[in-house]
Scaffold this active site. Structure first.
Site, short mmCIF file in Angstrom:
data_model
loop_
_atom_site.label_atom_id
_atom_site.label_comp_id
_atom_site.label_asym_id
_atom_site.label_seq_id
_atom_site.Cartn_x
_atom_site.Cartn_y
_atom_site.Cartn_z
N LYS A 77 43.55 34.13 39.79
CA LYS A 77 43.34 34.14 41.31
C LYS A 77 43.37 32.69 41.82
CE LYS A 77 39.74 35.52 44.72
NZ LYS A 77 38.40 36.17 44.74
N SER A 152 37.66 39.63 48.01
CA SER A 152 38.86 38.61 48.34
C SER A 152 39.65 38.50 47.09
CB SER A 152 38.40 37.15 48.41
OG SER A 152 37.48 37.11 47.22
N SER A 176 33.71 40.49 45.48
CA SER A 176 35.08 40.43 45.86
C SER A 176 35.89 40.73 44.28
CB SER A 176 35.35 38.85 46.11
OG SER A 176 34.89 38.66 47.33
#
Length: 489
Positions: A77, A152, A176
């Protein structure tokens, strides 16, 4: 490379037997990404030349039986720093930022000889639940490209779910990892706070953030967590708790026999989609058939979690994001006349609307005259929520429930309504406030979209969650279903 039919164990066996080289596997992964990502938009940056060079070095050294991750590609990420590989946190203010060091988790994966192939898209600074606040692109759901991938960590979840990669790292501040895992039909673990070092993670909410893995199966997830977990002298909030081999005892579906499971009535209340409720009730029946007991329990203060979280998280964000000021690194506004102009214009132009909203909310909550009324009260509510979990987990081995009230929603449908977006996290946020581990795994479908179930455990008891998740996985076939890109599933 068909990652829908491979897992870490099968890939490792092929690499050890030399049926496949690490370089061939890495090249096949890039081929996957190039073929699929134009529809999904999961990646912000690729690491092709460096990854292929690293894979060649792994091949030259040889892959041994006791190196289960050597030569296997992984995605990271984009709020986890990677040396010499662009890290932007999906924000204009960090456009083209090139870190000079690796985060602890990426160092640990490199030590295990995993190959970092690229950085995945996300909500800007991890602030969002749909990956629609990214400054650069809109990631789509792997099952239906008209739907959000969640957030996210939407890029990481969609990359795994669409078969581009076998594993990815995400971060979880209020759901997330778990929510995008649920929306995309994959497995995601938010570890106990302190289980994994946050050093090298671009901070959002420092008392809430945790890094964790996203994979197609529970055993793969457990293997990755064992590799990245552990104490780190760079992060004084990281725990000295011993890290077990989480995948070692995942052998069959009998491991939940005799366990007591709590199913909070609040998790199936009004506002939770009927198909989601039915999937969780069916999962409870599955656990009963496996020999576990499922009791109705109560988490009465769960409903206050969203309000408390957005005060605490935004307050921490307003402090953490002060460092992005146009002075030391990142975006700097050009048309400036003095120092104040540099600060104001750089931040105004560099941050997106959601980030600005949370900075303002957090700064207000911490300001003189409002601290007691907002931040202090939210901290007290957090303690009450922690006590609710303690009371239930005193008599139960873990808690089960849905990850989100609904399956994935339409792109653009909720992004302009912050309150509705925030309420999507009502079932995941309390786990972060309490610092507990939470595992998301596929538990059904609603109109051809995945439904996710979360298992919530005692502090540092990820092992029980993995055993329970594996038992459920082996007793169902939801994890075997794969998306057909184009939305026709």
């Amino acid at each position: 490379m068909n990652y829908f039919k491979q897992d870490l164990a099968s890939l490792h066996a092929d690499l050890v037997a030399k049926k496949l080289s690490a370089k061939e596997l890495t090249q096949a992964t890039f081929d996957n990404i190039k073929a699929t990502d134009p529809k999904i938009d999961a990646f912000l940056a690729l690491n092709e030349d460096a990854a292929l060079d690293q894979a060649a070095k792994v091949d030259a050294a040889g892959i041994k039986e006791d190196q289960p991750l050597a030569g296997i590609p992984v995605a990271i990420k984009d709020n986890i720093v990677t040396k010499d590989l662009t890290t932007t946190a999906a924000s204009k203010i960090l456009t083209n930022f090139n870190p000079i060091y690796d985060a602890t988790v990426t160092t640990k994966l490199a030590d295990a000889q995993m190959i970092t192939v690229g950085k995945t898209n996300m909500d800007e600074f991890a602030m969002g639940g749909s990956t629609e606040t990214s400054a650069f692109k809109q990631t789509k759901n792997a099952w239906d490209q008209t739907k959000v991938p969640g957030g996210s960590s939407g890029g990481s979840a969609a990359a795994v779910a669409s078969g581009q990669i076998v594993a990815a790292l995400g971060t979880d501040t209020g759901g997330s990892i778990r929510q995008p895992a649920a929306f995309n039909g994959v497995v995601g673990m938010k570890p106990t706070y302190g289980r994994v070092s946050r050093w090298g993670l671009i901070a959002f909410g420092s008392s809430l953030d945790q890094i964790g893995p996203l994979t197609r199966g529970v055993k793969d997830n457990a293997t990755i967590l064992s590799t990245i977990a552990g104490h780190d002298e760079h992060d004084l909030t990281s725990s000295t708790q011993a890290v077990p081999d989480f995948a070692k005892d995942l052998n069959d579906a009998t491991s939940v026999k005799g366990l007591r499971i709590g199913l909070p009535k609040e998790f199936l209340a009004d506002g939770v989609d009927e198909d989601v409720k039915n999937a969780i009730l069916a999962a409870a029946d599955t656990y009963r058939k496996l020999g576990a007991t499922v009791d109705e329990v109560s988490l009465p203060h769960n409903k206050y979690g969203v309000a408390a979280y957005y005060i605490i998280a935004s307050s921490e964000a307003s402090s953490n994001l002060q460092r992005f000021d146009g002075i030391r690194y990142g975006y700097r506004a050009q048309d400036v006349k003095n120092l104040e102009d540099v600060y104001v214009k750089s931040r105004s132009e560099g941050f997106g609307d959601e980030v600005k909203r949370r900075i303002m909310l957090g700064t207000f909550s911490l300001s003189a005259g409002f601290y007691d009324a907002y931040f202090l009260k939210a901290a007290k509510v957090r303690t009450v929520i922690i006590n609710d979990f303690k009371a239930v987990l005193k008599d139960h081995d873990f808690i089960m429930g849905p990850v989100a009230p609904t399956p994935a929603f339409d792109l653009g449908a909720e992004i302009k309504d912050p309150i509705t977006m925030y309420m999507n996290d009502i079932l995941t946020i309390p786990v972060n406030l309490a610092g507990l581990p939470g595992l998301s795994l596929p538990a059904g479908f609603s109109n051809n979209l995945p439904v996710g179930m979360q298992l919530i455990g005692r502090p540092f008891d990820e092992s029980t969650l993995y055993k329970a998740g594996y038992a459920f996985e082996q007793s169902t076939d939801f994890h075997l279903q794969v998306p057909t890109l184009g939305g026709q599933n």
